[in-house]
Design a protein around this motif. Structure first.
Motif, mmCIF file in Angstrom:
data_model
loop_
_atom_site.group_PDB
_atom_site.id
_atom_site.type_symbol
_atom_site.label_atom_id
_atom_site.label_comp_id
_atom_site.label_asym_id
_atom_site.label_seq_id
_atom_site.Cartn_x
_atom_site.Cartn_y
_atom_site.Cartn_z
ATOM 1 N N ILE A 506 -12.092 -50.857 40.967
ATOM 2 C CA ILE A 506 -13.549 -50.743 41.123
ATOM 3 C C ILE A 506 -13.865 -49.671 42.168
ATOM 4 C CG2 ILE A 506 -15.634 -51.959 41.826
ATOM 5 C CD1 ILE A 506 -14.397 -54.540 40.842
ATOM 6 N N GLU A 507 -14.696 -48.747 41.769
ATOM 7 C CA GLU A 507 -15.171 -47.750 42.739
ATOM 8 C C GLU A 507 -16.327 -48.336 43.537
ATOM 9 O OE1 GLU A 507 -17.380 -43.417 42.726
ATOM 10 O OE2 GLU A 507 -15.708 -43.720 41.337
ATOM 11 N N ASN A 508 -17.245 -48.979 42.821
ATOM 12 C CA ASN A 508 -18.337 -49.686 43.481
ATOM 13 C C ASN A 508 -18.983 -50.624 42.469
ATOM 14 O OD1 ASN A 508 -20.634 -48.277 42.061
ATOM 15 N ND2 ASN A 508 -19.773 -46.501 43.125
ATOM 16 N N PHE A 509 -19.795 -51.526 42.979
ATOM 17 C CA PHE A 509 -20.565 -52.413 42.093
ATOM 18 C C PHE A 509 -21.936 -52.600 42.707
ATOM 19 C CE2 PHE A 509 -18.166 -55.230 44.917
ATOM 20 C CZ PHE A 509 -19.157 -56.065 45.418
ATOM 21 N N THR A 510 -22.918 -52.919 41.835
ATOM 22 C CA THR A 510 -24.310 -53.039 42.261
ATOM 23 C C THR A 510 -24.864 -54.379 41.796
ATOM 24 O OG1 THR A 510 -24.553 -50.637 42.039
ATOM 25 C CG2 THR A 510 -26.564 -51.955 42.236
ATOM 26 N N LEU A 511 -25.521 -55.087 42.730
ATOM 27 C CA LEU A 511 -26.187 -56.346 42.410
ATOM 28 C C LEU A 511 -27.698 -56.141 42.486
ATOM 29 C CD1 LEU A 511 -24.042 -58.861 44.544
ATOM 30 C CD2 LEU A 511 -23.626 -58.056 42.219
#
Length: 667
Positions: A506-511
């Motif tokens: 995972i490079e990044n995740f958004t909630l």
């Protein structure tokens, strides 16, 4: 003792003297003495001599002198002077005056005792006599019976009779040989048949019509049934003979019926082809005694049932449709040539392509362009190049599958998934270096582009995650804990699918901004969706592809969706699928709220179509997919939570977040 002078003494007042030749003295009242009526008595009452004595024996007697108070009576060889007990005293016996006076003072005591003894003896003599009489009478009766039987006993006959005769004893002295008449026996020797006695020896049973003497033994004393059906001419034409006891019957053969003629009963052909028709998909042709079925055009006889004709599938045996864009459709007894999907027949009868993009019948979303194809069209994703990239293609047609009865901690009673059918299914795992055992399956996810996957927000909620999972070691960043696998059918470590699969980080995740962490007791489940960007681009292949986002798709009540996730089957973690039904109406709203609690505005309620199939914790983030009219799979929802009954679930409605998602998705 001769008559002498005896002075009268008190103790001799009742004494009697009896001279009977033996000389004895006894009391006058002695019951054993001679009666006083028969004795000679002197003037003093002394008995001197019984009258019955014919002669005197005084010569043998001895004189007695008696002096009162001084002398005793002496007797020699005289029984009269026996002692008081009755013992014989042939010698001298002295009885003093005093003794005699004592004894003679109670004369009645001795008399009474003697009478009692005599009575007892008399009684026993009576019983003895009676028994003797009974014994004698019994002996006499026995002797009489023996004499009677000996006199009247029948004598045995010893006479040899000729065959057919028997010895008969007429009386006790005479017997003779008489002829045996078997016809008089009871029960009758011939049974129901009459008996005929021969003049000589033997008899014959008179067999009536329908019976005969046995043909093998020719026994005249027996009768057996005659089988009239042995004669082929017993019954008429097309008739069957049925033998019975003593008779027979005739019936018509199959295919014939009985009629009455002037000559009697006859059989004529029965027309089986009269309604109803016994043939299926065929014409009935009547024959003599039977019928046959001739199949209609387009049908052929069924091998196991001659009355039925099966349809001939012309489309399988030979393709009667010659146009390349035609499809052969089999019908009952025939076939139909129709244009394939995406084609229509022109004025010349040929099937030509339909341009769905020009006719605005294509259902492409705003983020894709329509591109016409022969017999179809494509919704191409807008990219820098003009390359047409499609999404949500159904790589395999649905097949009949059998539900798996094996239970698991995740999806339960799901159905098997054909490998490669849904290539956008992804799995969120914990990397092996942060797990005490094999990589742990955390949540499901769905690939929506070359860079992005969508899952549930609570799967990436760090505070909630650390309460649920035990981590060994501490990564530099929370996102580094996860290992992403895409298009893997079997997630077990030793499976070929897992070994050959590509690992993504995972490079990044958004909630979403309104998402509340589940670690807070007051948190409510809403906007439970997250977008993950991977560290490298996904290359499309036969096992990896992405699903379409629902730009123009709106979830409706009673829509049937499909959920694909991973389930424990034996020792493997394999893709499973189940169908759910959207419950978006007032009638089901109360039950959904009871099962799921408060349902967020961006979520919808669903229930498993098979109530034994349920979702579990490991199915969080799994996508619920809708197969649209343009034959494409669209992501409709994301698994958020399950109800009190696990067949109920709450799905985050992806269409509610489409603008936020499309702004982050990278193609």
């Amino acid at each position: 003792m001769r008559t002498g002078t005896y002075p009268t003494q008190p103790h001799f007042d009742n004494l009697s003297y009896i001279s009977d030749g033996r000389d004895r003295i006894s009391y006058l009242n002695d019951p054993y003495a001679v009666s006083s009526r028969d004795a000679v008595v002197d003037r003093n009452g002394i008995v001197l001599q019984p009258k019955e004595l014919k002669r005197s024996r005084h010569n043998n007697n001895t004189a007695y002198n008696f002096r009162p108070g001084q002398d005793s009576i002496y007797a020699y060889s005289n029984a009269a002077f026996s002692d008081y007990s009755g013992a014989d005293s042939r010698g001298p016996s002295i009885r003093s005056y005093i003794e005699n006076s004592h004894n003679f003072q109670n004369p009645y005591i001795t008399t009474k005792r003697n009478r009692t003894i005599c009575g007892i003896c008399s009684k026993y003599w009576y019983i003895f006599g009676l028994l003797t009489l009974i014994i004698l009478v019994t002996i006499a009766v026995i002797i009489g019976v023996l004499v009677f039987r000996s006199k009247y006993k029948s004598r045995e006959c010893y006479l040899l009779c000729d065959p057919g005769h028997r010895l008969v004893q007429l009386n006790s002295t005479y017997c003779e040989c008489q002829l045996i008449n078997e016809c008089e026996f009871n029960p009758p020797v011939c049974g129901l048949f009459s008996c005929i006695k021969f003049n000589g020896i033997g008899y014959e049973c008179n067999c009536t019509t329908g019976f005969r003497h046995p043909s093998t033994t020719h026994d005249l004393t027996a009768c057996e049934d005659t089988n009239e059906c042995e004669n082929l001419n017993t019954c008429g034409e097309h008739q069957l003979c049925h033998n019975t006891i003593g008779n027979y019957t005739c019936s018509c053969e199959n295919g014939f019926e009985t009629i009455i003629t002037p000559d009697g009963i006859a059989c004529q052909d029965h027309d089986e082809c009269i309604v109803p028709n016994p043939c299926s998909n065929a014409r009935c042709i009547n024959t003599n005694g039977s019928f046959k079925c001739v199949c209609n055009s387009g049908f052929e006889p069924e091998l196991s049932n001659p009355l039925h004709c099966d349809d001939i599938d012309e489309c399988l045996r030979f393709n009667p449709c010659t146009d390349h864009n035609e499809i052969c459709e089999n019908t009952a007894g025939s076939f139909l040539c129709s244009c394939a999907q995406g084609y229509r027949r022109n004025e010349h009868g040929n099937c030509t392509n339909i341009n769905e993009c020009a006719e605005s019948t294509a259902a492409c979303d705003i983020n894709s362009r329509c591109e016409d194809r022969n017999g179809s069209f494509a919704c191409c994703i807008n990219t820098i190049t003009d390359e047409c990239i499609e999404c949500g293609h159904d790589y395999l047609s649905p097949r009949s599958v059998v539900s798996n009865p094996v239970r698991s901690k995740r999806m339960i009673d799901g159905q098997p998934v054909e490998p490669g059918r849904f290539p956008w299914i992804a799995a969120v795992l914990i990397k092996q270096q942060y797990s005490s055992s094999e990589p742990r399956y955390v949540c499901s996810a769905t690939l929506v582009s070359s860079w992005n996957i969508i899952t549930a927000a609570h799967c990436l909620d760090e505070q909630h995650f650390r309460k649920q999972w035990e981590i060994t070691g501490e990564p530099s960043s929370f996102k580094d804990i996860f290992d992403i696998r895409i298009g893997v059918h079997n997630l077990s470590l030793n499976s070929t699918d897992f070994i050959q699969s590509q690992s993504y980080s995972i490079e990044n995740f958004t909630l979403p901004s309104r998402y509340q962490s589940l670690s807070s007791e007051s948190a409510t489940v809403q906007e439970d969706v997250a977008l993950i960007k991977l560290t490298k681009r996904i290359e499309r292949s036969s096992n990896i592809d992405w699903i379409c986002l629902p730009t123009m798709i709106h979830i409706q009540d009673q829509d049937r969706l499909k959920v694909v996730s991973y389930s424990n089957i034996d020792d493997d973690l394999i893709q499973q699928q189940l169908d759910i039904l959207v419950l978006n109406n007032d009638e089901n709203k109360t039950e959904c709220q009871r099962q799921l609690g408060d349902i967020a505005e961006d979520a919808f309620c669903a229930i498993s179509t098979n109530h034994t199939s349920i979702l579990g914790r490991g199915d969080s983030g799994a996508g619920s997919m809708l197969f649209s009219s343009n034959s494409r799979w669209h992501l409709a929802g994301v698994m958020s939570k399950t109800g009190l009954q696990k067949s109920y679930s709450a799905m985050t409605n992806v269409s509610k977040h489409i603008e936020w998602l499309t702004s982050l998705v990278e193609r």
